[in-house]
Design an enzyme around this catalytic site. Structure first.
Site, PDB file in Angstrom:
ATOM      1  N   HIS A  49       0.955  27.964  47.599  1.00 33.45           N
ATOM      2  CA  HIS A  49      -0.100  28.399  46.667  1.00 33.45           C
ATOM      3  C   HIS A  49       0.364  28.259  45.216  1.00 33.45           C
ATOM      4  O   HIS A  49       1.126  29.086  44.735  1.00 33.45           O
ATOM      5  CB  HIS A  49      -0.490  29.849  46.968  1.00 33.45           C
ATOM      6  CG  HIS A  49      -1.278  29.962  48.223  1.00 33.45           C
ATOM      7  ND1 HIS A  49      -2.654  29.849  48.246  1.00 33.45           N
ATOM      8  CD2 HIS A  49      -0.895  30.132  49.510  1.00 33.45           C
ATOM      9  CE1 HIS A  49      -3.084  29.956  49.486  1.00 33.45           C
ATOM     10  NE2 HIS A  49      -2.039  30.129  50.284  1.00 33.45           N
TER      11      HIS A  49
ATOM     12  N   SER B 244     -22.304  49.149  25.451  1.00 36.30           N
ATOM     13  CA  SER B 244     -21.707  50.332  26.061  1.00 36.30           C
ATOM     14  C   SER B 244     -20.329  50.630  25.505  1.00 36.30           C
ATOM     15  O   SER B 244     -19.771  51.680  25.764  1.00 36.30           O
ATOM     16  CB  SER B 244     -21.562  50.094  27.561  1.00 36.30           C
ATOM     17  OG  SER B 244     -20.611  49.075  27.787  1.00 36.30           O
ATOM     18  N   GLY B 245     -19.773  49.684  24.772  1.00 31.60           N
ATOM     19  CA  GLY B 245     -18.385  49.863  24.361  1.00 31.60           C
ATOM     20  C   GLY B 245     -17.451  49.090  25.279  1.00 31.60           C
ATOM     21  O   GLY B 245     -16.286  48.923  24.984  1.00 31.60           O
ATOM     22  N   GLY B 246     -17.974  48.608  26.395  1.00 28.17           N
ATOM     23  CA  GLY B 246     -17.180  47.784  27.309  1.00 28.17           C
ATOM     24  C   GLY B 246     -17.025  46.369  26.746  1.00 28.17           C
ATOM     25  O   GLY B 246     -17.769  45.968  25.847  1.00 28.17           O
ATOM     26  N   VAL B 247     -16.063  45.643  27.292  1.00 27.57           N
ATOM     27  CA  VAL B 247     -15.743  44.314  26.765  1.00 27.57           C
ATOM     28  C   VAL B 247     -16.923  43.348  26.898  1.00 27.57           C
ATOM     29  O   VAL B 247     -17.312  42.675  25.939  1.00 27.57           O
ATOM     30  CB  VAL B 247     -14.526  43.721  27.517  1.00 27.57           C
ATOM     31  CG1 VAL B 247     -14.134  42.381  26.937  1.00 27.57           C
ATOM     32  CG2 VAL B 247     -13.360  44.678  27.508  1.00 27.57           C
ATOM     33  N   ASP B 248     -17.515  43.293  28.093  1.00 29.36           N
ATOM     34  CA  ASP B 248     -18.539  42.269  28.334  1.00 29.36           C
ATOM     35  C   ASP B 248     -19.747  42.464  27.422  1.00 29.36           C
ATOM     36  O   ASP B 248     -20.236  41.518  26.805  1.00 29.36           O
ATOM     37  CB  ASP B 248     -18.989  42.280  29.801  1.00 29.36           C
ATOM     38  CG  ASP B 248     -17.816  42.075  30.748  1.00 29.36           C
ATOM     39  OD1 ASP B 248     -16.778  41.571  30.288  1.00 29.36           O
ATOM     40  OD2 ASP B 248     -17.930  42.434  31.937  1.00 29.36           O
ATOM     41  N   SER B 249     -20.231  43.693  27.333  1.00 27.94           N
ATOM     42  CA  SER B 249     -21.427  43.900  26.515  1.00 27.94           C
ATOM     43  C   SER B 249     -21.109  43.681  25.040  1.00 27.94           C
ATOM     44  O   SER B 249     -21.937  43.150  24.297  1.00 27.94           O
ATOM     45  CB  SER B 249     -22.036  45.277  26.770  1.00 27.94           C
ATOM     46  OG  SER B 249     -21.259  46.293  26.188  1.00 27.94           O
TER      47      SER B 249
ATOM     48  N   GLY C 258      -7.644  29.402  52.929  1.00 25.70           N
ATOM     49  CA  GLY C 258      -8.605  30.228  53.662  1.00 25.70           C
ATOM     50  C   GLY C 258      -7.914  30.893  54.829  1.00 25.70           C
ATOM     51  O   GLY C 258      -6.831  30.464  55.252  1.00 25.70           O
TER      52      GLY C 258
ATOM     53  N   CYS D  43      -3.192  24.608  51.064  1.00 24.76           N
ATOM     54  CA  CYS D  43      -3.050  25.356  52.318  1.00 24.76           C
ATOM     55  C   CYS D  43      -4.128  24.945  53.335  1.00 24.76           C
ATOM     56  O   CYS D  43      -4.089  23.830  53.832  1.00 24.76           O
ATOM     57  CB  CYS D  43      -3.057  26.857  52.000  1.00 24.76           C
ATOM     58  SG  CYS D  43      -2.459  27.856  53.368  1.00 24.76           S
ATOM     59  N   TYR D  44      -5.123  25.791  53.595  1.00 27.53           N
ATOM     60  CA  TYR D  44      -6.153  25.412  54.569  1.00 27.53           C
ATOM     61  C   TYR D  44      -6.814  24.082  54.189  1.00 27.53           C
ATOM     62  O   TYR D  44      -7.086  23.244  55.048  1.00 27.53           O
ATOM     63  CB  TYR D  44      -7.216  26.512  54.661  1.00 27.53           C
ATOM     64  CG  TYR D  44      -8.281  26.246  55.711  1.00 27.53           C
ATOM     65  CD1 TYR D  44      -8.061  26.558  57.041  1.00 27.53           C
ATOM     66  CD2 TYR D  44      -9.500  25.658  55.357  1.00 27.53           C
ATOM     67  CE1 TYR D  44      -9.026  26.296  58.009  1.00 27.53           C
ATOM     68  CE2 TYR D  44     -10.467  25.388  56.320  1.00 27.53           C
ATOM     69  CZ  TYR D  44     -10.228  25.720  57.638  1.00 27.53           C
ATOM     70  OH  TYR D  44     -11.180  25.452  58.594  1.00 27.53           O
TER      71      TYR D  44
ATOM     72  N   LYS E  35     -13.146  37.183  33.318  1.00 28.34           N
ATOM     73  CA  LYS E  35     -12.820  38.229  32.346  1.00 28.34           C
ATOM     74  C   LYS E  35     -11.864  37.720  31.250  1.00 28.34           C
ATOM     75  O   LYS E  35     -12.057  38.018  30.071  1.00 28.34           O
ATOM     76  CB  LYS E  35     -12.167  39.402  33.086  1.00 28.34           C
ATOM     77  CG  LYS E  35     -12.130  40.666  32.312  1.00 28.34           C
ATOM     78  CD  LYS E  35     -13.486  41.299  32.357  1.00 28.34           C
ATOM     79  CE  LYS E  35     -13.547  42.629  31.701  1.00 28.34           C
ATOM     80  NZ  LYS E  35     -14.841  43.270  31.985  1.00 28.34           N
TER      81      LYS E  35
ATOM     82  N   GLU F  87      -1.334  28.758  42.598  1.00 26.04           N
ATOM     83  CA  GLU F  87      -2.059  29.646  41.677  1.00 26.04           C
ATOM     84  C   GLU F  87      -1.390  30.999  41.486  1.00 26.04           C
ATOM     85  O   GLU F  87      -1.688  31.722  40.541  1.00 26.04           O
ATOM     86  CB  GLU F  87      -3.518  29.825  42.151  1.00 26.04           C
ATOM     87  CG  GLU F  87      -3.721  30.524  43.492  1.00 26.04           C
ATOM     88  CD  GLU F  87      -3.570  29.615  44.712  1.00 26.04           C
ATOM     89  OE1 GLU F  87      -2.908  28.571  44.604  1.00 26.04           O
ATOM     90  OE2 GLU F  87      -4.089  29.971  45.780  1.00 26.04           O
TER      91      GLU F  87
END
Ligand code: XMP
Length: 523
Positions: free
Chosen positions: A179, A233-238, A62, A89-90, A379, A181
């Site tokens: 870190h 919509s053609g997007g990944v999520d939908s 943080g 870290c924090y 994602k 990550e």
């Protein structure tokens, strides 16, 4: 409206968020170990945490100093839960201070790479098992723990940080100043795997295969014999939501695809083809190009364009939805970052309607219950689910595309002619990036039609035509972005193809602006 239950396969690691820019990355790294992980606010109480029965807790980094008056605190009872804790870290400094170690401000903030040396004591711990004695780590801190109290044992150090990794003797706590990550920490992934698998003893059952199986059961249980509608919509999520729900309930699902005339070349056709060939769904394609174009005629203000497109989308979608008899549920591609960004509240209200993130939502009189089967996925998880469901790679790895589509890339007032010209140029740009094998390495790539004309020669004649700007950026979070250093030969190919193949364009320029101060889109 209601929301789905969690889909964790029983085990969970909780990340307490102390505000680090890397918190989401930390959670994603845990999930890469097939272990469900969720981010919760740092002021969660021990009781709230105990109720979730976590197998491990991570205290994130943080921006605060533990000595700031407003520095976030932690409920000390959390340390009595007997659950393994990793302080990063924090999160480490906070714990060290609470348990009697001295935490001091370093003279200068340390930011960047450092060489970590793991001690014999460190190498005997499960956290460093199998890791090499020295390796590069990424530091980003002002304070650090200096003198440790009795309860702590130092496990690793760097030249400027004597206690770069510690553990406590009385409780299962590990602290690391660096870190793990970020990719600059060479063995960060392995260290987190050790924490998740060797220390928290995760059975690693949170696979996308299991996720899909559980999600399908839950959708079936929730939906019963009712009908569901889903905007595609053609997007990944939908696309992933539609594919998942279709696998669960087949043609009880109707997907509505609104063609607003601002889509990329062949976009609707391609998505329709994928769904018709691979999934048992009803697909409604609402051709509303003319309606959008007439409402946009003469409008050149970008925000106004967005508003018109957003509102018209909702109107068209609602009209189509009302035609579907007895639909009770509306499926949405809300994903975990949307949930976190909207305050992490539970329940269907938390995430705003996501067809266009710049629009308020569907009208009140559309009374649907929400189904949001991707609510707990990042994602990357969504993409893995998409592949698991058999969606093609091109769709699963698609770059994001804004709700208002080509309208914000066709500067000034849009016309059908300008959109068609942009659509052709855009298809060439994407085509060449794919052909050069650069699509997965870049985050967003597209063409912009500039409303300026410049002089050129073609054959024996003088031309006076529009210019296309090519935009290609790399970014992790879309909040900042760098322009991609595309090879000259790729740029040359794009330029010559666009000028030769697209009517009305005689000049191509490459956008070399980073965000900030420029934005990714031109409008
Ligand atoms: P900017 O241009 O703000 O874009 O740097 C950041 C990301 O957001 C996308 N974007 C939009 N997406 N509706 C959307 O659905 C919009 O109005 C919109 N404006 C920008 C942009 O494509 C990029 O990924």
């Amino acid at each position: 409206m209601t929301s789905d239950d969690q889909n964790t396969n029983g085990e969970i690691i909780l990340v307490l968020d102390f505000g680090s820019q890397y918190t989401q990355l930390l959670a994603q790294r845990v999930r890469e170990n097939q272990t469900y992980c969720e981010i919760i606010p740092c002021d969660a109480t021990a009781q709230e945490i105990a109720a979730r029965k976590p197998i491990g807790i991570i205290l994130s980094g943080g921006p605060s100093s533990v000595y700031d008056e407003t520095a976030p605190k932690i409920d000390p009872e959390i340390y009595k839960l007997g659950v393994p804790i990793l302080g990063v870290c924090y999160g480490m400094q906070l714990t060290c201070k609470l348990f009697g170690a001295a935490v001091e401000s370093a003279e200068r903030r340390e930011y960047g790479p450092a060489e970590l040396t793991v001690s014999d004591a460190g190498r005997a711990t499960p956290l460093f098992e199998g890791l090499s004695e020295t390796s590069q780590v990424w530091m980003s801190h002002g304070d650090q723990a200096t003198r440790m109290s009795e309860d702590f044992e130092t496990l690793a150090s760097t030249s400027t940080c004597p206690n770069a990794a510690v553990r406590m003797r009385s409780i299962p706590f590990y602290g690391i100043q660096f870190h793990p990550e970020v990719t600059h920490t060479a063995q960060g992934r392995e260290l987190l795997t050790n924490f998740v698998v060797k220390i928290c003893r995760s059975s690693r059952k949170w696979t996308m295969k299991n996720f899909v199986a559980t999600a399908i059961e839950k959708i079936r249980a929730k939906v019963g014999k009712e009908r569901v509608i889903c905007g595609l919509s053609g997007g990944v999520d939908s696309a992933v939501v539609a594919a998942l729900i279709s696998r669960a309930i087949g043609n009880q699902l109707t997907c509505i695809c609104v063609d607003n005339g601002m889509m990329r070349k062949n976009e609707i056709e391609n998505v329709a083809k994928v769904f018709r060939e691979n999934f048992d769904v009803n697909l409604v394609i609402a051709n509303a190009e003319e309606r959008f174009l007439s409402l946009l005629a003469g409008v050149d203000d970008p925000q106004q364009k967005r508003k018109i497109i957003g509102k018209t989308f909702i109107d068209v979608f609602s009209e189509e939805a009302k035609k579907i008899d007895g639909a009770k549920f509306l499926a949405q591609g809300t994903i975990y970052p949307d949930v976190i960004e909207s305050g992490g509240k539970k329940g269907g209200q938390a995430a705003t309607i996501k067809f266009h993130h710049n629009v308020g939502g569907l009208p009140e009189d559309l009374e649907f219950d929400l189904i949001e089967p991707l609510r707990e996925l990042f994602k990357g998880d969504v993409r893995r689910v998409g592949l698991e469901l058999g969606l093609p790679e091109e769709l699963v790895w698609r770059h994001p595309f804004p709700g208002p589509g080509l309208a914000v890339r066709c500067l000034g007032a849009v016309t059908k002619k300008a959109l068609d010209c942009l659509r052709e140029a855009d298809a060439i740009v994407v085509d060449e990036i794919v052909a050069a094998g650069l699509y997965r390495e870049t985050s967003q790539v597209f063409a912009v039609l500039l409303p300026v004309r410049s002089v050129g020669v073609m054959g024996d004649g003088r031309t006076y035509e529009n210019a296309i700007a090519v935009r290609c950026v790399s970014t992790v979070d879309f909040m900042t972005a760098d322009w991609s250093r595309l090879p000259y030969d790729v740029l040359a190919k794009i330029s010559s193809r666009v000028i030769n193949e697209v009517n009305g364009v005689n000049r191509v320029v490459y956008d070399i602006s980073s965000k900030p101060p420029a934005t990714i889109e031109w409008e």
